[in-house]
Design a protein around this motif. Sequence first.
Motif, mmCIF file in Angstrom:
data_model
loop_
_atom_site.group_PDB
_atom_site.id
_atom_site.type_symbol
_atom_site.label_atom_id
_atom_site.label_comp_id
_atom_site.label_asym_id
_atom_site.label_seq_id
_atom_site.Cartn_x
_atom_site.Cartn_y
_atom_site.Cartn_z
ATOM 1 N N GLU A 169 0.826 -1.209 0.000
ATOM 2 C CA GLU A 169 0.000 0.000 0.000
ATOM 3 C C GLU A 169 0.863 1.264 0.000
ATOM 4 O O GLU A 169 0.527 2.266 -0.634
ATOM 5 C CB GLU A 169 -0.921 -0.024 1.224
ATOM 6 C CG GLU A 169 -2.088 0.929 1.145
ATOM 7 C CD GLU A 169 -3.063 0.718 2.288
ATOM 8 O OE1 GLU A 169 -4.024 1.483 2.368
ATOM 9 O OE2 GLU A 169 -2.850 -0.213 3.095
ATOM 10 N N ASP B 216 0.536 4.646 -2.417
ATOM 11 C CA ASP B 216 0.361 5.998 -1.867
ATOM 12 C C ASP B 216 1.464 6.942 -2.348
ATOM 13 O O ASP B 216 1.200 8.096 -2.697
ATOM 14 C CB ASP B 216 0.352 5.947 -0.337
ATOM 15 C CG ASP B 216 -0.874 5.241 0.222
ATOM 16 O OD1 ASP B 216 -1.863 5.104 -0.516
ATOM 17 O OD2 ASP B 216 -0.823 4.824 1.400
ATOM 18 N N ASN C 18 -2.193 2.796 -10.474
ATOM 19 C CA ASN C 18 -3.313 2.932 -9.545
ATOM 20 C C ASN C 18 -3.747 4.367 -9.307
ATOM 21 O O ASN C 18 -4.718 4.610 -8.578
ATOM 22 C CB ASN C 18 -2.994 2.232 -8.226
ATOM 23 C CG ASN C 18 -3.369 0.772 -8.289
ATOM 24 O OD1 ASN C 18 -4.454 0.423 -8.740
ATOM 25 N ND2 ASN C 18 -2.458 -0.098 -7.877
ATOM 26 N N GLU D 95 -7.443 5.374 -7.980
ATOM 27 C CA GLU D 95 -7.615 6.393 -6.943
ATOM 28 C C GLU D 95 -8.556 7.499 -7.422
ATOM 29 O O GLU D 95 -9.350 8.031 -6.645
ATOM 30 C CB GLU D 95 -6.246 6.980 -6.573
ATOM 31 C CG GLU D 95 -6.280 8.074 -5.525
ATOM 32 C CD GLU D 95 -6.432 7.550 -4.106
ATOM 33 O OE1 GLU D 95 -6.485 8.382 -3.175
ATOM 34 O OE2 GLU D 95 -6.494 6.319 -3.921
ATOM 35 N N VAL E 91 -12.571 6.421 -7.371
ATOM 36 C CA VAL E 91 -13.329 6.391 -6.112
ATOM 37 C C VAL E 91 -14.134 7.676 -5.910
ATOM 38 O O VAL E 91 -15.350 7.629 -5.693
ATOM 39 C CB VAL E 91 -12.404 6.091 -4.917
ATOM 40 C CG1 VAL E 91 -13.168 6.208 -3.606
ATOM 41 C CG2 VAL E 91 -11.802 4.693 -5.051
ATOM 42 N N TYR F 145 -5.772 -2.928 -5.982
ATOM 43 C CA TYR F 145 -6.303 -1.693 -5.400
ATOM 44 C C TYR F 145 -7.746 -1.866 -4.964
ATOM 45 O O TYR F 145 -8.119 -1.513 -3.841
ATOM 46 C CB TYR F 145 -6.201 -0.554 -6.416
ATOM 47 C CG TYR F 145 -6.724 0.767 -5.883
ATOM 48 C CD1 TYR F 145 -5.863 1.691 -5.310
ATOM 49 C CD2 TYR F 145 -8.076 1.087 -5.931
ATOM 50 C CE1 TYR F 145 -6.325 2.896 -4.803
ATOM 51 C CE2 TYR F 145 -8.557 2.293 -5.422
ATOM 52 C CZ TYR F 145 -7.671 3.187 -4.872
ATOM 53 O OH TYR F 145 -8.146 4.369 -4.366
ATOM 54 N N PHE F 146 -8.589 -2.413 -5.829
ATOM 55 C CA PHE F 146 -10.011 -2.527 -5.501
ATOM 56 C C PHE F 146 -10.264 -3.561 -4.407
ATOM 57 O O PHE F 146 -11.180 -3.397 -3.597
ATOM 58 C CB PHE F 146 -10.827 -2.842 -6.758
ATOM 59 C CG PHE F 146 -11.166 -1.616 -7.564
ATOM 60 C CD1 PHE F 146 -12.216 -0.792 -7.205
ATOM 61 C CD2 PHE F 146 -10.410 -1.268 -8.665
ATOM 62 C CE1 PHE F 146 -12.521 0.349 -7.922
ATOM 63 C CE2 PHE F 146 -10.697 -0.127 -9.397
ATOM 64 C CZ PHE F 146 -11.752 0.685 -9.024
ATOM 65 N N GLU G 295 -8.299 -3.973 -1.954
ATOM 66 C CA GLU G 295 -7.923 -3.267 -0.727
ATOM 67 C C GLU G 295 -9.000 -2.261 -0.318
ATOM 68 O O GLU G 295 -9.343 -2.145 0.861
ATOM 69 C CB GLU G 295 -6.583 -2.547 -0.953
ATOM 70 C CG GLU G 295 -6.095 -1.729 0.224
ATOM 71 C CD GLU G 295 -5.763 -2.575 1.439
ATOM 72 O OE1 GLU G 295 -5.825 -2.043 2.558
ATOM 73 O OE2 GLU G 295 -5.449 -3.764 1.269
ATOM 74 N N LYS G 296 -9.564 -1.536 -1.284
ATOM 75 C CA LYS G 296 -10.540 -0.481 -0.985
ATOM 76 C C LYS G 296 -11.934 -1.022 -0.684
ATOM 77 O O LYS G 296 -12.681 -0.447 0.107
ATOM 78 C CB LYS G 296 -10.620 0.495 -2.164
ATOM 79 C CG LYS G 296 -9.409 1.387 -2.334
ATOM 80 C CD LYS G 296 -9.306 2.414 -1.204
ATOM 81 C CE LYS G 296 -8.125 3.345 -1.415
ATOM 82 N NZ LYS G 296 -8.002 4.351 -0.339
#
Length: 397
Positions: A34, A38, A220, A224, A227, A255-256, A258-259
């Motif tokens: 992650e 970021d 990603n 980001e 969203v 990514y998805f 994780e989110k």
Amino acid sequence: MKSILQKDLWSITSFLENKNYKFNKENILTQLPEKFIDEAIEAISSWDNYAPTPLIKLNKLNDELKLKNIYYKDESSRFGLGSFKALGGTYGVLKFIHHALKKEIGDEVSMKDIHAGKYSEQISKYTVTTATDGNHGRSVAFGAKLFGCKCQIYIHSEVSSGRQKAMEDLEATVNRVSGNYDESLQICIEDAGKNNWYVISDTSYEGYTKYPRYIMAGYNVMAEEIVPQIKDRPPPTHVFLQGGVGSFPGAICGYFWEKFPGNNIKFVVVESEHAPCLIRSAQNNQMTSVSIKQETMMAGLSCGEPSLLGWEILKSGTDDFITINDSSIPGLMRLLAKNNLKIEAGESSVAGLAGLIESMEDQKIAEAMELDKESIVLLFGTEGATDPEIYSSIVSV
């Protein structure tokens, strides 16, 4: 629209439900931490001319297919390069330069100072290189020019002259070799070793995962942006992703997951029937290379060897794999360019849309994927007219 969607124009050439599907957060974070995502988002969003690309609702097509919503993330304007690859390759070059300078000068080097030109003399001595079908090489060339290093690009025999020129316009030296993408990559790696160049590849393999991981993190930025673009609406139930070597779908899946860990989003990987390395890997339950005997018009998907990092995520996190032929691609490019949509979509850009429509045309596959009137589908328009001449010849028919 009816004439474009006639059943006899479409064909899924293979379909595979992934029997090894199992959500594994620990595995995702091992392959793509992650922190990496970021840091990539923070860096890329600070670049000049950064702006989120649009998320478009394909309402008319959605009504035709009888789904709840279809979203299309349009990457045709990204940094003026016309492709999502601008996020990964350019960031990969920046990370290489940052690491090289820290090794040469010390830990005080910041990426902000690199971008400001503080270390231009040292950076000018570096040379980055990669093999490409066009878009990734263009992003590496862009990064080299932006941050001030030299660039050597390797393309194979089928890469168009228009895509070659786009890289040369960014001051890259372009080397055309015989054979396919995988052969051009091997020559690139060999020449890099001889000349002390640094490979910035979007595919990973045993012993080479550092920069592909940064490149995947860069991709990603798209996720980001999505969203807040969806805002308080429900997240997608299905995401169709172009295959290639697997770096792009692996990054987006990670990514998805994780989110939205509790939303059971279904991920479908779409490949060309001429380059089915991911579906073959899934069938064999291990990374499997394929020999490309015929090039697909979806140039960005013409990859015979899976990426190690991408495959490590996809092998247990993709619900379905499908392959398609080229027959629907020109019609879909024209569909998006016209019909009041005015979306500039290149050949590889419509692969996910083709996979969705073709899945809906086959009742058994649609049921297996649980595609119905409640489905919210996310597609990625991965490129625009990256070769304007080829694009114009297709959409102007």
